[in-house]
Design a protein around this motif. Structure first.
Motif, short mmCIF file in Angstrom:
data_model
loop_
_atom_site.label_atom_id
_atom_site.label_comp_id
_atom_site.label_asym_id
_atom_site.label_seq_id
_atom_site.Cartn_x
_atom_site.Cartn_y
_atom_site.Cartn_z
N GLY A 55 0.81 -1.21 0.00
CA GLY A 55 0.00 0.00 0.00
C GLY A 55 0.84 1.26 0.00
O GLY A 55 1.99 1.26 0.43
N PRO A 56 0.27 2.35 -0.47
CA PRO A 56 1.02 3.61 -0.58
C PRO A 56 1.38 4.25 0.75
O PRO A 56 2.14 5.20 0.79
CB PRO A 56 0.08 4.50 -1.38
CG PRO A 56 -1.27 3.94 -1.12
CD PRO A 56 -1.09 2.46 -0.95
N LEU A 57 0.87 3.72 1.84
CA LEU A 57 1.24 4.23 3.16
C LEU A 57 2.18 3.29 3.90
O LEU A 57 2.53 3.53 5.05
CB LEU A 57 -0.02 4.47 4.01
CG LEU A 57 -0.96 5.56 3.50
CD1 LEU A 57 -2.27 5.56 4.28
CD2 LEU A 57 -0.30 6.92 3.57
N SER A 58 2.62 2.23 3.24
CA SER A 58 3.47 1.23 3.89
C SER A 58 4.79 1.82 4.39
O SER A 58 5.36 1.34 5.36
CB SER A 58 3.74 0.06 2.95
OG SER A 58 4.42 0.50 1.79
N TRP A 59 5.26 2.88 3.76
CA TRP A 59 6.51 3.53 4.19
C TRP A 59 6.43 3.97 5.65
O TRP A 59 7.42 4.00 6.36
CB TRP A 59 6.81 4.73 3.29
CG TRP A 59 5.77 5.81 3.39
CD1 TRP A 59 4.63 5.93 2.65
CD2 TRP A 59 5.77 6.92 4.28
NE1 TRP A 59 3.92 7.04 3.04
CE2 TRP A 59 4.59 7.67 4.03
CE3 TRP A 59 6.64 7.35 5.27
CZ2 TRP A 59 4.27 8.82 4.73
CZ3 TRP A 59 6.33 8.50 5.98
CH2 TRP A 59 5.15 9.22 5.69
N TYR A 60 5.23 4.31 6.11
CA TYR A 60 5.03 4.81 7.46
C TYR A 60 5.34 3.74 8.51
O TYR A 60 5.70 4.06 9.64
CB TYR A 60 3.59 5.31 7.60
CG TYR A 60 3.28 5.99 8.91
CD1 TYR A 60 3.61 7.33 9.11
CD2 TYR A 60 2.65 5.31 9.94
CE1 TYR A 60 3.31 7.97 10.31
CE2 TYR A 60 2.34 5.94 11.14
CZ TYR A 60 2.68 7.27 11.31
OH TYR A 60 2.39 7.90 12.50
N LEU A 61 5.22 2.48 8.13
CA LEU A 61 5.42 1.38 9.06
C LEU A 61 6.87 0.90 9.12
O LEU A 61 7.21 0.06 9.95
CB LEU A 61 4.51 0.20 8.68
CG LEU A 61 3.02 0.52 8.72
CD1 LEU A 61 2.22 -0.67 8.20
CD2 LEU A 61 2.57 0.90 10.13
N GLU A 86 -2.41 7.29 9.92
CA GLU A 86 -2.85 6.13 10.68
C GLU A 86 -4.28 5.73 10.31
O GLU A 86 -4.59 4.54 10.20
CB GLU A 86 -2.72 6.40 12.18
CG GLU A 86 -1.27 6.48 12.62
CD GLU A 86 -1.09 6.96 14.04
OE1 GLU A 86 -2.08 7.41 14.68
OE2 GLU A 86 0.05 6.90 14.52
N ALA A 87 -5.14 6.71 10.10
CA ALA A 87 -6.51 6.42 9.65
C ALA A 87 -6.47 5.75 8.27
O ALA A 87 -7.21 4.79 8.03
CB ALA A 87 -7.34 7.70 9.59
N GLY A 88 -5.60 6.23 7.40
CA GLY A 88 -5.46 5.62 6.08
C GLY A 88 -4.98 4.18 6.16
O GLY A 88 -5.46 3.32 5.41
N LEU A 89 -4.05 3.91 7.06
CA LEU A 89 -3.59 2.54 7.25
C LEU A 89 -4.71 1.64 7.77
O LEU A 89 -4.81 0.48 7.40
CB LEU A 89 -2.40 2.51 8.23
CG LEU A 89 -1.09 3.03 7.66
CD1 LEU A 89 -0.09 3.29 8.79
CD2 LEU A 89 -0.52 2.05 6.65
N SER A 90 -5.56 2.20 8.60
CA SER A 90 -6.70 1.44 9.10
C SER A 90 -7.69 1.15 7.98
O SER A 90 -8.20 0.02 7.88
CB SER A 90 -7.39 2.22 10.23
OG SER A 90 -8.46 1.47 10.74
N LEU A 91 -7.96 2.12 7.14
CA LEU A 91 -8.88 1.92 6.02
C LEU A 91 -8.30 0.94 5.01
O LEU A 91 -9.04 0.22 4.33
CB LEU A 91 -9.18 3.26 5.33
CG LEU A 91 -9.97 4.27 6.16
CD1 LEU A 91 -9.98 5.62 5.47
CD2 LEU A 91 -11.38 3.76 6.42
N PHE A 92 -6.99 0.89 4.92
CA PHE A 92 -6.33 0.01 3.97
C PHE A 92 -6.27 -1.43 4.45
O PHE A 92 -6.60 -2.35 3.72
CB PHE A 92 -4.91 0.50 3.66
CG PHE A 92 -4.14 -0.41 2.75
CD1 PHE A 92 -4.46 -0.50 1.41
CD2 PHE A 92 -3.11 -1.20 3.23
CE1 PHE A 92 -3.78 -1.36 0.56
CE2 PHE A 92 -2.41 -2.06 2.40
CZ PHE A 92 -2.75 -2.13 1.06
#
Length: 126
Positions: A55-61, A86-92
């Motif tokens: 996912g496009p937010l995986s960098w955050y993890l 964090e909300a985006g990661l939850s939705l993903f």
């Protein structure tokens, strides 16, 4: 669809193309893309270092050192944008978040509207 500004829309279209998606094709990815595309978040990651199979937010993890090596900059995020990611990661993918913390931390109407739009995308309520 709500966009904070023209950059948000441009970033969204660019990321949708990168992930080879059309609207409503994969709403989990699309919600994460939509949040990633917000200019205040988009500036914090290296788009070229993203892998299309995550996912496009995986960098955050990523661990801080690894994220930095890949050109991501968590320090560019504010308290509000951290919570939006964090909300985006939850939705993903079900990343556990406290909705009260998220809503209480989002300081601007722009970011709140972005959160609501991402929820609508994920719920297929466009």
């Amino acid at each position: 669809m709500y966009f904070a500004d023209e950059d948000h829309e441009h970033n969204y279209l660019s990321l949708m193309k990168k992930y080879n998606l059309r609207a409503n094709q994969d709403v989990q990815y699309e919600a994460a893309i939509y949040i990633s595309a917000h200019p205040a978040i988009y500036k914090a990651f290296n788009n070229h270092a993203l892998k299309n199979n995550y996912g496009p937010l995986s960098w955050y993890l990523l661990e801080s050192d690894e994220a930095e090596r890949r050109g991501h900059n968590r320090g560019a995020l504010t308290g509000s944008t951290h919570r939006l990611v964090e909300a985006g990661l939850s939705l993903f993918g079900g990343y556990q978040v406290n909705l009260d913390d998220i809503i209480g931390s989002i300081a601007s109407d722009d970011l709140f509207q972005t959160l609501i739009q991402a929820i609508k995308i994920r719920a297929r309520k466009l």
